[in-house]
Design a protein around this motif. Structure first.
Motif, PDB file in Angstrom:
ATOM      1  N   VAL A 258     -88.847  15.964 -22.666  1.00 57.85           N
ATOM      2  CA  VAL A 258     -88.234  16.959 -22.305  1.00 57.85           C
ATOM      3  C   VAL A 258     -88.194  18.117 -21.685  1.00 57.85           C
ATOM      4  CG1 VAL A 258     -88.502  19.189 -24.615  1.00 57.85           C
ATOM      5  CG2 VAL A 258     -89.584  16.214 -24.808  1.00 57.85           C
ATOM      6  N   LYS A 259     -87.117  18.649 -20.952  1.00 57.51           N
ATOM      7  CA  LYS A 259     -86.518  19.068 -19.775  1.00 57.51           C
ATOM      8  C   LYS A 259     -87.051  20.356 -20.588  1.00 57.51           C
ATOM      9  CE  LYS A 259     -84.750  15.055 -17.097  1.00 57.51           C
ATOM     10  NZ  LYS A 259     -83.788  14.749 -16.637  1.00 57.51           N
ATOM     11  N   ARG A 260     -85.831  20.799 -21.547  1.00 58.53           N
ATOM     12  CA  ARG A 260     -85.965  21.952 -22.133  1.00 58.53           C
ATOM     13  C   ARG A 260     -85.766  22.531 -23.617  1.00 58.53           C
ATOM     14  NH1 ARG A 260     -81.931  20.116 -19.048  1.00 58.53           N
ATOM     15  NH2 ARG A 260     -80.959  20.784 -17.051  1.00 58.53           N
ATOM     16  N   ALA A 261     -87.553  22.721 -24.100  1.00 58.22           N
ATOM     17  CA  ALA A 261     -88.161  23.069 -25.215  1.00 58.22           C
ATOM     18  C   ALA A 261     -86.788  23.819 -25.356  1.00 58.22           C
ATOM     19  CB  ALA A 261     -88.832  23.027 -24.860  1.00 58.22           C
ATOM     20  N   ALA A 262     -86.787  25.012 -24.856  1.00 60.12           N
ATOM     21  CA  ALA A 262     -85.972  26.608 -25.832  1.00 60.12           C
ATOM     22  C   ALA A 262     -84.432  25.918 -26.844  1.00 60.12           C
ATOM     23  CB  ALA A 262     -86.266  27.336 -24.490  1.00 60.12           C
ATOM     24  N   ALA A 263     -83.982  24.484 -26.079  1.00 57.65           N
ATOM     25  CA  ALA A 263     -83.150  24.359 -26.410  1.00 57.65           C
ATOM     26  C   ALA A 263     -83.364  23.354 -28.211  1.00 57.65           C
ATOM     27  CB  ALA A 263     -82.970  23.648 -25.667  1.00 57.65           C
TER      28      ALA A 263
ATOM     29  N   ALA B 251     -89.342  19.070 -45.984  1.00 54.29           N
ATOM     30  CA  ALA B 251     -89.773  20.239 -45.721  1.00 54.29           C
ATOM     31  C   ALA B 251     -90.088  21.218 -44.916  1.00 54.29           C
ATOM     32  CB  ALA B 251     -91.394  21.421 -46.222  1.00 54.29           C
ATOM     33  N   ASN B 252     -88.714  20.537 -43.665  1.00 54.92           N
ATOM     34  CA  ASN B 252     -88.872  20.580 -42.339  1.00 54.92           C
ATOM     35  C   ASN B 252     -87.697  20.392 -41.579  1.00 54.92           C
ATOM     36  OD1 ASN B 252     -91.815  21.136 -42.321  1.00 54.92           O
ATOM     37  ND2 ASN B 252     -92.254  18.992 -41.277  1.00 54.92           N
ATOM     38  N   PHE B 253     -87.268  21.253 -40.535  1.00 57.80           N
ATOM     39  CA  PHE B 253     -85.703  20.852 -39.539  1.00 57.80           C
ATOM     40  C   PHE B 253     -85.892  21.306 -38.563  1.00 57.80           C
ATOM     41  CE2 PHE B 253     -86.304  25.671 -40.281  1.00 57.80           C
ATOM     42  CZ  PHE B 253     -85.518  25.828 -39.422  1.00 57.80           C
ATOM     43  N   LEU B 254     -84.984  20.826 -38.174  1.00 58.53           N
ATOM     44  CA  LEU B 254     -84.995  20.833 -36.836  1.00 58.53           C
ATOM     45  C   LEU B 254     -83.679  21.265 -35.909  1.00 58.53           C
ATOM     46  CD1 LEU B 254     -86.421  20.376 -33.717  1.00 58.53           C
ATOM     47  CD2 LEU B 254     -85.973  17.746 -33.641  1.00 58.53           C
ATOM     48  N   VAL B 255     -82.809  21.999 -34.907  1.00 59.58           N
ATOM     49  CA  VAL B 255     -81.372  22.124 -34.827  1.00 59.58           C
ATOM     50  C   VAL B 255     -82.098  22.452 -33.568  1.00 59.58           C
ATOM     51  CG1 VAL B 255     -79.843  24.356 -34.455  1.00 59.58           C
ATOM     52  CG2 VAL B 255     -81.052  23.314 -36.870  1.00 59.58           C
ATOM     53  N   GLY B 256     -81.397  21.937 -32.165  1.00 57.73           N
ATOM     54  CA  GLY B 256     -81.493  21.537 -31.208  1.00 57.73           C
ATOM     55  C   GLY B 256     -80.015  21.478 -30.029  1.00 57.73           C
ATOM     56  N   ALA B 257     -80.049  21.152 -28.626  1.00 56.01           N
ATOM     57  CA  ALA B 257     -78.687  20.834 -28.242  1.00 56.01           C
ATOM     58  C   ALA B 257     -80.062  19.597 -27.657  1.00 56.01           C
ATOM     59  CB  ALA B 257     -78.266  22.274 -27.801  1.00 56.01           C
ATOM     60  N   PHE B 258     -80.007  19.438 -28.136  1.00 59.44           N
ATOM     61  CA  PHE B 258     -80.673  17.349 -27.963  1.00 59.44           C
ATOM     62  C   PHE B 258     -80.023  16.638 -26.533  1.00 59.44           C
ATOM     63  CE2 PHE B 258     -80.873  18.391 -32.410  1.00 59.44           C
ATOM     64  CZ  PHE B 258     -82.128  18.424 -32.600  1.00 59.44           C
ATOM     65  N   LYS B 259     -78.723  16.967 -26.609  1.00 62.72           N
ATOM     66  CA  LYS B 259     -78.306  16.495 -24.834  1.00 62.72           C
ATOM     67  C   LYS B 259     -78.945  17.195 -23.604  1.00 62.72           C
ATOM     68  CE  LYS B 259     -75.634  12.735 -27.097  1.00 62.72           C
ATOM     69  NZ  LYS B 259     -75.876  11.634 -27.356  1.00 62.72           N
ATOM     70  N   LEU B 260     -79.453  18.503 -23.748  1.00 67.38           N
ATOM     71  CA  LEU B 260     -79.368  18.862 -22.778  1.00 67.38           C
ATOM     72  C   LEU B 260     -80.978  19.062 -23.113  1.00 67.38           C
ATOM     73  CD1 LEU B 260     -77.444  21.676 -22.462  1.00 67.38           C
ATOM     74  CD2 LEU B 260     -77.428  19.955 -21.352  1.00 67.38           C
ATOM     75  N   ALA B 261     -81.685  19.125 -24.159  1.00 71.76           N
ATOM     76  CA  ALA B 261     -83.239  19.037 -24.049  1.00 71.76           C
ATOM     77  C   ALA B 261     -84.169  18.042 -23.316  1.00 71.76           C
ATOM     78  CB  ALA B 261     -83.067  19.351 -25.674  1.00 71.76           C
ATOM     79  N   ALA B 262     -83.824  16.688 -23.904  1.00 70.42           N
ATOM     80  CA  ALA B 262     -84.401  15.981 -23.205  1.00 70.42           C
ATOM     81  C   ALA B 262     -83.712  14.568 -23.304  1.00 70.42           C
ATOM     82  CB  ALA B 262     -85.317  15.679 -24.888  1.00 70.42           C
ATOM     83  N   GLN B 263     -84.176  13.548 -22.522  1.00 68.16           N
ATOM     84  CA  GLN B 263     -83.488  12.381 -21.742  1.00 68.16           C
ATOM     85  C   GLN B 263     -84.473  11.057 -22.217  1.00 68.16           C
ATOM     86  OE1 GLN B 263     -82.764  12.808 -18.276  1.00 68.16           O
ATOM     87  NE2 GLN B 263     -81.223  10.029 -18.023  1.00 68.16           N
ATOM     88  N   ILE B 264     -84.044  10.096 -22.403  1.00 70.84           N
ATOM     89  CA  ILE B 264     -84.660   8.592 -22.950  1.00 70.84           C
ATOM     90  C   ILE B 264     -84.578   8.189 -21.764  1.00 70.84           C
ATOM     91  CG2 ILE B 264     -85.193   6.719 -24.107  1.00 70.84           C
ATOM     92  CD1 ILE B 264     -84.265   8.175 -26.699  1.00 70.84           C
ATOM     93  N   PHE B 265     -85.872   7.232 -21.230  1.00 68.30           N
ATOM     94  CA  PHE B 265     -85.672   6.293 -19.720  1.00 68.30           C
ATOM     95  C   PHE B 265     -86.497   5.133 -20.137  1.00 68.30           C
ATOM     96  CE2 PHE B 265     -86.289  11.054 -18.346  1.00 68.30           C
ATOM     97  CZ  PHE B 265     -85.400  10.787 -17.095  1.00 68.30           C
ATOM     98  N   ASP B 266     -85.897   4.198 -20.056  1.00 68.11           N
ATOM     99  CA  ASP B 266     -86.053   2.698 -20.873  1.00 68.11           C
ATOM    100  C   ASP B 266     -86.747   2.217 -19.649  1.00 68.11           C
ATOM    101  OD1 ASP B 266     -85.372   2.133 -23.538  1.00 68.11           O
ATOM    102  OD2 ASP B 266     -83.696   2.690 -23.230  1.00 68.11           O
ATOM    103  N   ARG B 267     -87.752   1.710 -19.983  1.00 61.78           N
ATOM    104  CA  ARG B 267     -88.389   0.911 -18.723  1.00 61.78           C
ATOM    105  C   ARG B 267     -88.489  -1.149 -18.478  1.00 61.78           C
ATOM    106  NH1 ARG B 267     -90.254  -2.040 -15.502  1.00 61.78           N
ATOM    107  NH2 ARG B 267     -91.519  -1.906 -14.088  1.00 61.78           N
TER     108      ARG B 267
END
Length: 411
Positions: free
Chosen positions: A399-404, A351-367
């Motif tokens: 998640v650096k830009r939640a509004a995205a 029942a859910n959806f997610l729309v975004g500018a994901f490349k700008l919104a968040a970044q993964i950091f592999d340790r």
């Protein structure tokens, strides 16, 4: 001379084979093969008894008796040839027997070196024939039947993982990611008259932290299994790695940030609020309005995340004439809606959806990328000849830009 054992063995082993093929009669005799075989064996046994009695009494065996005995042995050899022929026909009715290394009763008797030697030596001495009946029943010849083993191992299904692919990749050598993100931007820039005061704008930032989290699991395995099945180690390795990726996918999407959980995209996204009103809005309209909401926040959406069932429902939407609105059943292009790629994943919920500018919104950091290690140094593994296979990875997501991103519930 002792021919009792050989005669009994020949009768017990060969007569069932003759009966298997019905009444195969000898020329002019009117007798079945099993009757002829029994008669020939009885005759040879009679000569053997007579030879033994006269030999012990020191009496001479007449030439006529020897000739009759020779004829009886020749007849027995002829019947043996017929038994061999029947064995071959019997085996022809059982495909792959030869490949699996087992033989019919008749073939065992007909090809027995003991029987051949016994006949060639004038039926003198003692011969023992050991014959086993072979069937597929439990407790009989079942152990001799080799199954047709197919190569490889059939594994469990694995769903496609895509959330990581939406995000900007990165690496870290620390146990946490600390970054500053802007929380206020008041732009007061305006034309100013000469000598007048310039307007003041307001910008504010806050420091945020994304801790590195560990995702791990393990399985036990016996050393013998690992040694005896060459592909088992690679299969376990693959399943362990998939298990980590599967857990990571859900964490990146839905993690609540509590305890050792990653703080995921969906919980941090901006709630959906239709920027404009559309009469009779559908799910397709709703997703376009979510794109608009992201655009009004000055970001350009680059993806839509939906449950596969929800996306299928959209693809199957038809117009009044029965034609598909978005889908092309003959097309090979990937799933797209409103010019944005659609990422189907069961993790988000139907029942859910997610729309975004994901490349700008968040970044993964592999340790630490996925690591699989095998050891016998765990509990009593050493004395039990067991192995512990462990897989783990460490990562953080900022998640650096939640509004995205915009999240919501489908209509």
């Amino acid at each position: 001379m002792n021919m009792m054992t050989s005669a009994a063995a020949m009768t017990a082993a060969s007569i069932p084979l003759a009966r298997e093929f019905g009444k195969k009669e000898g020329p002019g005799t009117g007798a079945t093969l099993d009757q002829r075989l029994a008669s020939a064996l009885e005759e040879v046994k009679g000569f053997a008894t007579e030879f033994k009695t006269k030999s012990e009494a020191g009496e001479k065996i007449s030439t006529e008796t020897k000739e009759k005995a020779d004829k009886a042995l020749v007849d027995l050899a002829g019947i043996r040839a017929e038994v061999t022929e029947l064995a071959q026909k019997f085996d022809a009715r059982r495909p792959n027997d030869e490949d699996h290394g087992y033989k019919s009763i008749g073939q065992q008797v007909g090809e027995s070196p003991e029987l051949k030697s016994f006949a060639d030596n004038g039926a003198s001495g003692t011969v023992t024939l050991s014959v086993k009946a072979v069937t597929s029943a439990t407790g009989s010849g079942a152990a001799l039947i080799v199954p047709d083993r197919q190569a490889g191992i059939v594994g469990m299904p694995q769903r496609k993982l895509r959330i990581r692919d939406l995000l900007t990749p990165g690496r870290t050598t620390s146990n946490s990611i600390e970054y500053a993100r802007q929380i206020t931007r008041t732009n007061s820039a305006a034309p100013v008259a000469e000598g007048a005061l310039k307007p003041e704008s307001n910008y504010a930032w806050e420091v945020a932290n994304a801790p590195v989290r560990t995702i791990a699991h393990w399985v036990p395995a016996s050393r013998q299994a690992m040694d005896d099945i060459p592909q088992l180690e690679s299969l376990i390795d693959g399943d362990l790695r998939y298990g980590l990726d599967d857990a990571e996918d859900l964490q990146l999407l839905l993690g609540d940030g509590q305890g050792q959980n990653v703080y995921g995209l969906y919980p941090q996204a901006t709630p959906y609020s239709a920027p404009i009103t559309v009469a009779g809005a559908t799910r397709i309209d709703q997703l376009r309005l979510a794109i608009l909401q992201v655009e009004l926040a000055d970001y350009d959406p680059d993806g839509i995340v939906l449950h596969p069932a929800a996306w299928t429902g959209i693809e199957l939407t038809k117009d009044a004439a029965g034609g598909y609105i978005f889908a092309n059943p003959q097309g090979i292009a990937g799933p797209t809606l409103w010019g944005r790629p659609v990422v189907p994943t069961k993790g988000i919920g139907a029942a859910n959806f997610l729309v975004g500018a994901f490349k700008l919104a968040a970044q993964i950091f592999d340790r630490m990328e996925t690591e699989v290690r095998i050891s016998d140094q765990d509990r009593d593994n050493f004395i039990r000849n067991m192995l512990t296979i462990r897989a783990e990875k460490r990562l953080a997501m900022a998640v650096k830009r939640a509004a995205a991103m915009v999240r919501g519930t489908l209509l």
